[in-house]
Design an enzyme around this catalytic site. Sequence first.
Site, PDB file in Angstrom:
ATOM      1  N   HIS A  49       0.852  -1.185   0.000  1.00  0.00           N
ATOM      2  CA  HIS A  49       0.000   0.000   0.000  1.00  0.00           C
ATOM      3  C   HIS A  49       0.891   1.239   0.000  1.00  0.00           C
ATOM      4  O   HIS A  49       2.108   1.136   0.165  1.00  0.00           O
ATOM      5  CB  HIS A  49      -0.943   0.008   1.214  1.00  0.00           C
ATOM      6  CG  HIS A  49      -0.228  -0.051   2.523  1.00  0.00           C
ATOM      7  ND1 HIS A  49      -0.236  -1.164   3.339  1.00  0.00           N
ATOM      8  CD2 HIS A  49       0.540   0.859   3.151  1.00  0.00           C
ATOM      9  CE1 HIS A  49       0.482  -0.914   4.401  1.00  0.00           C
ATOM     10  NE2 HIS A  49       0.974   0.302   4.320  1.00  0.00           N
TER      11      HIS A  49
HETATM   12  C1  T46 Z   1       2.948   0.836   6.784  1.00  0.00           C
HETATM   13  C2  T46 Z   1       3.715  -0.415   6.963  1.00  0.00           C
HETATM   14  C3  T46 Z   1       5.206  -0.175   7.024  1.00  0.00           C
HETATM   15  C4  T46 Z   1      -4.093  -0.513  13.547  1.00  0.00           C
HETATM   16  O1  T46 Z   1      -5.191  -0.761  14.126  1.00  0.00           O
HETATM   17  N1  T46 Z   1      -3.382   0.580  13.885  1.00  0.00           N
HETATM   18  C5  T46 Z   1      -2.176   0.865  13.323  1.00  0.00           C
HETATM   19  O2  T46 Z   1      -1.556   1.885  13.685  1.00  0.00           O
HETATM   20  C6  T46 Z   1      -1.660  -0.030  12.335  1.00  0.00           C
HETATM   21  C7  T46 Z   1      -0.314   0.244  11.674  1.00  0.00           C
HETATM   22  C8  T46 Z   1      -2.379  -1.137  12.014  1.00  0.00           C
HETATM   23  N2  T46 Z   1      -3.586  -1.376  12.611  1.00  0.00           N
HETATM   24  C9  T46 Z   1      -4.333  -2.594  12.261  1.00  0.00           C
HETATM   25  C10 T46 Z   1      -4.956  -2.570  10.868  1.00  0.00           C
HETATM   26  C11 T46 Z   1      -4.906  -4.021  10.459  1.00  0.00           C
HETATM   27  O3  T46 Z   1      -6.054  -4.690  10.943  1.00  0.00           O
HETATM   28  O4  T46 Z   1      -3.417  -3.690  12.263  1.00  0.00           O
HETATM   29  C12 T46 Z   1      -3.701  -4.584  11.225  1.00  0.00           C
HETATM   30  C13 T46 Z   1      -2.470  -4.781  10.318  1.00  0.00           C
HETATM   31  O5  T46 Z   1      -2.226  -3.555   9.601  1.00  0.00           O
HETATM   32  P1  T46 Z   1      -1.707  -3.541   8.087  1.00  0.00           P
HETATM   33  O6  T46 Z   1      -2.278  -4.685   7.355  1.00  0.00           O
HETATM   34  O7  T46 Z   1      -1.926  -2.182   7.523  1.00  0.00           O
HETATM   35  O8  T46 Z   1      -0.126  -3.808   8.328  1.00  0.00           O
HETATM   36  P2  T46 Z   1       1.070  -3.748   7.277  1.00  0.00           P
HETATM   37  O9  T46 Z   1       2.223  -4.440   7.922  1.00  0.00           O
HETATM   38  O10 T46 Z   1       0.664  -4.233   5.935  1.00  0.00           O
HETATM   39  O11 T46 Z   1       1.419  -2.177   7.130  1.00  0.00           O
HETATM   40  C14 T46 Z   1       1.900  -1.447   8.227  1.00  0.00           C
HETATM   41  C15 T46 Z   1       1.182  -0.092   8.338  1.00  0.00           C
HETATM   42  O12 T46 Z   1      -0.231  -0.306   8.336  1.00  0.00           O
HETATM   43  C16 T46 Z   1       1.521   0.836   7.212  1.00  0.00           C
HETATM   44  O13 T46 Z   1       1.104   2.164   7.558  1.00  0.00           O
HETATM   45  O14 T46 Z   1       3.431   1.780   6.169  1.00  0.00           O
HETATM   46  O15 T46 Z   1       3.301  -1.204   8.086  1.00  0.00           O
END
Ligand code: T46
Length: 135
Positions: A49
């Site tokens: 993303h």
């Molecule tokens: C990024 C990369 C480097 C939250 O509730 N709060 C938060 O602050 C974050 C980061 C995530 N979440 C929840 C949302 C999803 O249900 O945690 C779950 C996993 O998040 P996500 O799928 O977005 O994780 P990544 O590892 O794909 O991405 C993350 C960050 O979301 C993103 O901003 O730049 O790490």
Amino acid sequence: MNITMMQFQKHGDDRGALVVLEENKNIPFEVKRVYYMYDTTPGEIRGKHAHKKLKQVLCCPCGACTIKLDDGKEKAYVRLDDPTEGLIVEANIWREMYDFTPNAVLMVLASDYYDESDYIRNYEEFLEHVNGEKS
Ligand code: T46
């Protein structure tokens, strides 16, 4: 594309090492949020993303992982494997994180609170957003 790596000062002595991260000092923005990921499933690719406004610093204080960055024109790859190094990821950069070592902790310092409306999770939409065109 321009990659901005940061070198953090290591306060090392015979007890071990310590690194300090401070907003608006060695972290070039106000830090509103810190999160970290660990126990990453082998072979998994996270991220996939971009953010419209969010700025972040990524650092692997333990273990290693690879970050793929894509600005819509060029791609770059950074291996984070040193607790004294940080990678700045600006807004409008597609990012993917992969090749995590089993002990990897990827820590992220973010310039704003979590806001799902700031995410672009579709690559075609991302290209349109940054280039004004579809691939
Ligand atoms: C990024 C990369 C480097 C939250 O509730 N709060 C938060 O602050 C974050 C980061 C995530 N979440 C929840 C949302 C999803 O249900 O945690 C779950 C996993 O998040 P996500 O799928 O977005 O994780 P990544 O590892 O794909 O991405 C993350 C960050 O979301 C993103 O901003 O730049 O790490």
